[in-house]
Design an enzyme around this catalytic site. Sequence first.
Site, PDB file in Angstrom:
ATOM      1  CD  GLU A 132      -1.803  -2.373   1.489  1.00  0.00           C
ATOM      2  OE1 GLU A 132      -0.620  -2.650   1.804  1.00  0.00           O
ATOM      3  OE2 GLU A 132      -2.725  -3.220   1.528  1.00  0.00           O
ATOM      4  CG  PHE A 189      -9.975  -9.878  10.486  1.00  0.00           C
ATOM      5  CD1 PHE A 189      -8.764 -10.378  10.948  1.00  0.00           C
ATOM      6  CD2 PHE A 189     -10.192  -9.799   9.124  1.00  0.00           C
ATOM      7  CE1 PHE A 189      -7.784 -10.789  10.052  1.00  0.00           C
ATOM      8  CE2 PHE A 189      -9.221 -10.209   8.221  1.00  0.00           C
ATOM      9  CZ  PHE A 189      -8.012 -10.709   8.690  1.00  0.00           C
ATOM     10  CD  GLN A 190      -7.467  -7.395   7.063  1.00  0.00           C
ATOM     11  OE1 GLN A 190      -8.350  -7.048   6.300  1.00  0.00           O
ATOM     12  NE2 GLN A 190      -6.329  -7.942   6.639  1.00  0.00           N
ATOM     13  CE  LYS A 207     -17.077  -6.233   2.978  1.00  0.00           C
ATOM     14  NZ  LYS A 207     -16.514  -7.547   3.357  1.00  0.00           N
ATOM     15  CG  MET A 209      22.911  11.040   4.986  1.00  0.00           C
ATOM     16  SD  MET A 209      24.072  12.140   4.127  1.00  0.00           S
ATOM     17  CE  MET A 209      22.990  12.927   2.935  1.00  0.00           C
TER      18      MET A 209
END
Lengths: 549, 91
Positions: free
Chosen positions: A51, A113-114, A163, A464
């Site tokens: 993502e 969930f999630q 949803k 760096m």
Amino acid sequence: MNRMTGAQLIIALLERQGIRTVAGIPGGACLPLYDALSQSRLIRHVLARHEQGAGFIAQGMARATGQPAVCLATSGPGATNILTAIADAKLDSIPVVCITGQVPTALIGTDAFQEVDTYGMSIPITKHNFLVRSATELLEVVPDAFRIATSGRPGPVLIDVPKDVQTQTVEFADWPAPGQADAPPPPDQTAIERAAAMINAAQRPVLYLGGGVIQSNAATLATQLAEKAGLPTTMTLMALGAMPADHELSLGMPGMHAARFTNLALEEGDLLIAIGARFDDRVTGKVAQFCPHAQIIHVDIDPSELDKIKTAHIGIVADAGEALAALLPLVEANQRREWRARIAELKRRHPLNMTGSAYDVIAAVAKLAGKDALIATDVGQHQMWVAQVYPFQKPRQWFTSGGLGTMGFGLPTAIGAALARPERMVVCFSGDGSLLMNIQELATAAEQGVNVKIILMNNNALGMIRQHQTMFYERRIFCADYETRVDFLKIAEGFGVPGFELADLETALAHEGPSLIHAPIDATEHVVPIVPGGAANKDMIGGEIHAHA
Amino acid sequence: MHTLELTVNNHPGVMSHVCGLFARRAFNVEGILCMPVGDGRQSRIWLRVNEDARLEQMIKQLQKLEDLLAVQQHGADHEVFVGLEEFFQAS
């Protein structure tokens, strides 16, 4: 009467907004949205492999065009993954609209969930955010998101959509107008007149351009002002390309990794004209000693930037282009021969020392890639080397993570830029540390066949970090050298992206579609000059020409 | 001390926006009061804050919040917090 689901409404509103390409990854909580998207005949979906990649692909499209771009993710891990790219857009003022799926309304707050609190987590890293509670709200929220993302100082907006809101049926009579940027406030004419008088009276003025000049498409006006009033011009990392790098008035980038002459010119200036710039700490060094002899004119579209770091003698809240257009007729033509002769002397006596294999690679690429190539970078030494010496010609030619400094930015942003500008070659300079942070997007690049050429400057180290440990931690190199060596050519081949050695640069750049060019760099090479953290800009270390003579 | 009076859109999340802004810019809020006003579409938030050099910057940052409709400044002795003192006695 229009009748559809919330998901179909979102897609229709995106279409009406003019969105034609979106990047994202589906997941459970945004499946209705993806189902609706599958039926769109106007919007093409680019499937990223992480993502964060989707977020940066959207950024690449937005940075290349100046238009808002859209990315999609699911709830929970999808949302947390994309937030880095959103935070990056916030710090660099990039208009991105991010739509995330969320668990159904009835499950919010149950540790479903999630489920994560995407709304709460995105508050400090977005310009604004929404948690949509009914499908009807989308009629306002979606156009509002685009209005907010593009108005004034642009920035990212996140819309979190449960949803059940995606599946809810909504009926409405009229379509809302697409969201558009609000008109900026006109510049205060009295302040403009005073600013013009200050410019006319100045002996040693310096024009200091920031990303706001790029955002407002004001690069031509800025160059006209510089030419009319004889203003030596420094461009921040975000503004490179506003004036061609080889323009006689260009001083290049200021601050931590500026050429010596740039910081020395700022040191001597008696007037600093800041346009769309925010006095970032990497630009100013120790603030109290930044431009110690200069009065300050500060133009910015964001009122909170005025007097935030430095108190301006004249502060003007305005769009950079409108302010420049108002200033131009009031500023007297002046060649400023004495000051420019002094600048020429500084350039002669304190030039950038361009010796080293890194600069050789960049010069070779610039020569072959041509003036039309778009340039993206990742973050670290390679980024600063490119910023120092690449011969930028135009605004929106250059994409880099300025404010957040996100390693992993380069490849997906280059893909986004290539999707938005298919007629142009996009060169992505990267380091081995940065490339590994979003290397999965090689699969996206191969799948999309984008014209992205990755120049991998490989020192098998976090260069760096290594440099700072060498210079400021008594050479105690720790966790900066990699103990194993990745075979990037093999990795690239595995993703379906042909790999080339630097000797075959010309062939690699001519190759159709994406390619990776492997350029070994000595891990002991440093980016110089460097202003140590907290020091004044005049106290630069390294990069003197005579030290290498 | 200084008292700020904010008029904001009343929806879940506005308090987070306001409080989060102060927290992340390391600006201390000493007291906070929030209640809906009128028909409930708007809320009023009263903040008691330290008077320091960054207050002006904080107000500019507040004004960038999309849901902030108005902000007013009052002195430290504004009556809104005075009447509450009896509820905030150390036990």
